[in-house]
Design an enzyme around this catalytic site. Structure first.
Site, PDB file in Angstrom:
ATOM      1  N   GLU A  75       0.796  -1.231   0.000  1.00  0.00           N
ATOM      2  CA  GLU A  75       0.000   0.000   0.000  1.00  0.00           C
ATOM      3  C   GLU A  75       0.831   1.285   0.000  1.00  0.00           C
ATOM      4  OE1 GLU A  75      -3.975   0.174   1.794  1.00  0.00           O
ATOM      5  OE2 GLU A  75      -2.985   1.251   3.416  1.00  0.00           O
ATOM      6  N   LYS A  78       0.502   4.882   1.227  1.00  0.00           N
ATOM      7  CA  LYS A  78      -0.325   5.633   2.198  1.00  0.00           C
ATOM      8  C   LYS A  78       0.540   6.673   2.890  1.00  0.00           C
ATOM      9  CE  LYS A  78      -1.675   3.240   5.946  1.00  0.00           C
ATOM     10  NZ  LYS A  78      -2.478   2.392   6.857  1.00  0.00           N
ATOM     11  N   LYS A 114      -8.080   2.366  -2.875  1.00  0.00           N
ATOM     12  CA  LYS A 114      -8.333   2.287  -1.450  1.00  0.00           C
ATOM     13  C   LYS A 114      -9.055   3.548  -1.024  1.00  0.00           C
ATOM     14  CE  LYS A 114      -7.269  -0.558   1.611  1.00  0.00           C
ATOM     15  NZ  LYS A 114      -6.527  -0.239   2.786  1.00  0.00           N
ATOM     16  N   GLU A 154     -14.328  -5.988   2.748  1.00  0.00           N
ATOM     17  CA  GLU A 154     -13.606  -5.897   4.020  1.00  0.00           C
ATOM     18  C   GLU A 154     -14.552  -6.086   5.198  1.00  0.00           C
ATOM     19  OE1 GLU A 154     -10.604  -2.785   4.596  1.00  0.00           O
ATOM     20  OE2 GLU A 154     -11.704  -2.207   6.389  1.00  0.00           O
ATOM     21  N   ASN A 169     -10.011  -7.147   8.236  1.00  0.00           N
ATOM     22  CA  ASN A 169      -9.207  -6.030   8.731  1.00  0.00           C
ATOM     23  C   ASN A 169      -8.869  -6.258  10.203  1.00  0.00           C
ATOM     24  OD1 ASN A 169      -7.825  -3.685   9.012  1.00  0.00           O
ATOM     25  ND2 ASN A 169      -9.514  -2.323   8.429  1.00  0.00           N
ATOM     26  N   GLU A 217      -5.635  -7.993   6.557  1.00  0.00           N
ATOM     27  CA  GLU A 217      -5.271  -6.597   6.345  1.00  0.00           C
ATOM     28  C   GLU A 217      -4.862  -5.886   7.639  1.00  0.00           C
ATOM     29  OE1 GLU A 217      -9.072  -5.867   3.285  1.00  0.00           O
ATOM     30  OE2 GLU A 217      -8.739  -4.568   4.994  1.00  0.00           O
ATOM     31  N   SER A 218      -3.824  -5.089   7.551  1.00  0.00           N
ATOM     32  CA  SER A 218      -3.400  -4.147   8.608  1.00  0.00           C
ATOM     33  C   SER A 218      -2.555  -4.763   9.723  1.00  0.00           C
ATOM     34  CB  SER A 218      -4.594  -3.464   9.285  1.00  0.00           C
ATOM     35  OG  SER A 218      -5.452  -2.880   8.346  1.00  0.00           O
TER      36      SER A 218
HETATM   37  O1  LIG Z   1      -0.751   0.301   7.348  1.00  0.00           O
HETATM   38  P1  LIG Z   1      -1.220  -1.059   7.742  1.00  0.00           P
HETATM   39  O2  LIG Z   1      -1.449  -1.224   9.202  1.00  0.00           O
HETATM   40  O3  LIG Z   1      -0.305  -2.141   7.177  1.00  0.00           O
HETATM   41  O4  LIG Z   1      -2.661  -1.294   7.057  1.00  0.00           O
HETATM   42  C1  LIG Z   1      -2.833  -1.308   5.651  1.00  0.00           C
HETATM   43  C2  LIG Z   1      -4.325  -1.346   5.288  1.00  0.00           C
HETATM   44  O5  LIG Z   1      -4.843  -2.581   5.698  1.00  0.00           O
HETATM   45  C3  LIG Z   1      -5.083  -0.189   5.922  1.00  0.00           C
HETATM   46  O6  LIG Z   1      -4.567   0.978   5.408  1.00  0.00           O
HETATM   47  C4  LIG Z   1      -6.587  -0.239   5.692  1.00  0.00           C
HETATM   48  C5  LIG Z   1      -7.380  -1.338   5.799  1.00  0.00           C
HETATM   49  N1  LIG Z   1      -8.662  -1.046   5.520  1.00  0.00           N
HETATM   50  C6  LIG Z   1      -8.757   0.262   5.234  1.00  0.00           C
HETATM   51  C7  LIG Z   1      -9.865   1.027   4.852  1.00  0.00           C
HETATM   52  C8  LIG Z   1      -9.648   2.358   4.552  1.00  0.00           C
HETATM   53  C9  LIG Z   1      -8.394   2.934   4.662  1.00  0.00           C
HETATM   54  C10 LIG Z   1      -7.278   2.182   5.039  1.00  0.00           C
HETATM   55  C11 LIG Z   1      -7.460   0.833   5.323  1.00  0.00           C
END
Ligand SMILES: O=P(O)(O)OC[C@@H](O)[C@@H](O)c1c[nH]c2ccccc12
Length: 260
Positions: A55, A57, A117, A166, A187, A217-218
């Site tokens: 990603e 960001k 995104k 998601e 997520n 995710e995340s």
């Molecule tokens: O930076 P991280 O913790 O690796 O996470 C990425 C991504 O999963 C996260 O940005 C995200 C997951 N779902 C979202 C919905 C909207 C905006 C952002 C997100």
């Protein structure tokens, strides 16, 4: 109001403003002469790729500025070279410092799927996603009704886009899954209070129907976590901050991969 409600309220205003500048009919015109899209499912199961959706960001509501010094072209081509299965590019301006132009730029220089995104709350954004070069749209169960999820996913599929749903828990999964979804993303971050736990993915792994590919995710910052998630059946991993917080995100991803 939690942060997700705030973002969604602002998003609806933004879409209303965008519709005044460019009508749906005008957008559809540019989509009609559109290109072929890349399939997220194909790239996630490609054995020559890593399953990582990397990603771009700059900023997030939970972390503030992560990195506003690097260019989208440099970062995304670095990710692709390191073996990313797909790219994720934030297009939300107010909360993530993203822009449609970032996705357009990433599209130009990469030949792998690109995820728009953003917080999709209107069909307009899905047509727009196709028109700016996205291959995948995100549908966040927490901010949509069951009917919206189905309608938006169906529209996306009709334009050749891949759909990523998601979810954050069992209840969301149960009401939001439908035949127009390609991939389910769990997520690990709760968008309402920002708490994170990999267990969120591990708990849901078994209950996601087998016909859907699944991604986590995340909050993934350790190659060991990928091994655990793979064992639990996950096909993909969405990683942002862990790479973006470094000076050279592509290089950080290559180093991460070498430890898998
Ligand atoms: O930076 P991280 O913790 O690796 O996470 C990425 C991504 O999963 C996260 O940005 C995200 C997951 N779902 C979202 C919905 C909207 C905006 C952002 C997100």
């Amino acid at each position: 109001m939690n942060i997700l409600d705030t973002i969604v309220a602002r998003k609806k205003e933004e879409v209303a403003e965008a519709k005044k500048l460019k009508s749906i009919a005008d957008l559809e015109q540019s989509v009609a002469f559109g290109r072929q899209t890349y399939s997220l499912r194909d790239f996630l199961v490609d054995p020559t790729k890593t399953g990582i959706i990397a990603e771009f960001k700059r900023k997030s509501p939970s972390k503030g500025i992560i990195n506003d010094k690097v260019s989208v072209e440099e970062v995304t081509t670095g990710y692709a070279a390191a073996g990313a299965s797909a790219l994720s590019v934030l297009t939300d301006k107010d909360f993530f410092m993203g822009h449609e132009d970032d996705l357009i730029a990433a599209r130009k220089v990469n030949q792998i799927p690109v995820l728009r995104k953003d917080f999709m709350v209107d069909e307009y954004q899905i047509i727009e996603a196709k028109s700016i070069g996205a291959d995948i749209i995100l549908l966040i169960a927490a901010c949509l009704t069951q009917q919206e999820i189905k309608d938006f996913a169906k529209l996306a599929k009709s334009m050749g886009l891949s759909t990523l749903l998601e979810v954050h828990g069992q209840e969301e999964l149960d009401y939001s899954i439908n035949e127009y979804i390609d991939v389910v993303g769990v997520n690990n971050r709760n968008l309402k209070d920002f708490t994170v736990s990999i267990d969120t993915s591990l708990k849901l792994a078994e209950t996601i129907p087998a016909e859907f590919l699944k991604i986590s995710e995340s909050a993934i910052s350790n190659p060991e976590t990928i091994k655990v998630l793979k064992k639990a059946g996950f096909n993909g991993f969405l990683i942002g901050e862990n790479f973006m917080k470094t000076e050279n995100p592509g290089k950080a991803m290559a180093e991460f991969i070498s430890q898998l």
